[in-house]
Design a protein around this motif. Sequence first.
Motif: not given
Length: 79
Positions: A8-23
């Motif tokens: 939910g947090y990820l989706a909310e954040t991605a609504a405003g900007r592109t999110v890069v996930l890292t490993d």
Amino acid sequence: MATKKGVGYLAETAAGRTVVLTDHGKPSAIVMSPERFDDLERSLRLAADQMIQGVSQLVAERSEFHTVDEVREGLPARR
């Protein structure tokens, strides 16, 4: 961070900007809003169409076109 706070947090954040996930510090995935994805896809299609049109025009300008009869006249006779 995404694993700690949830989808939910990820989706909310991605609504405003592109999110890069890292490993382990290296980019592994990108999450963006569907609207942003659609805009990006549309832009890429437009750029590809413009490139194809430009290359086609360049080829047409540098090519010679002949009728079937002109081509036949230039071919050696059949045996």
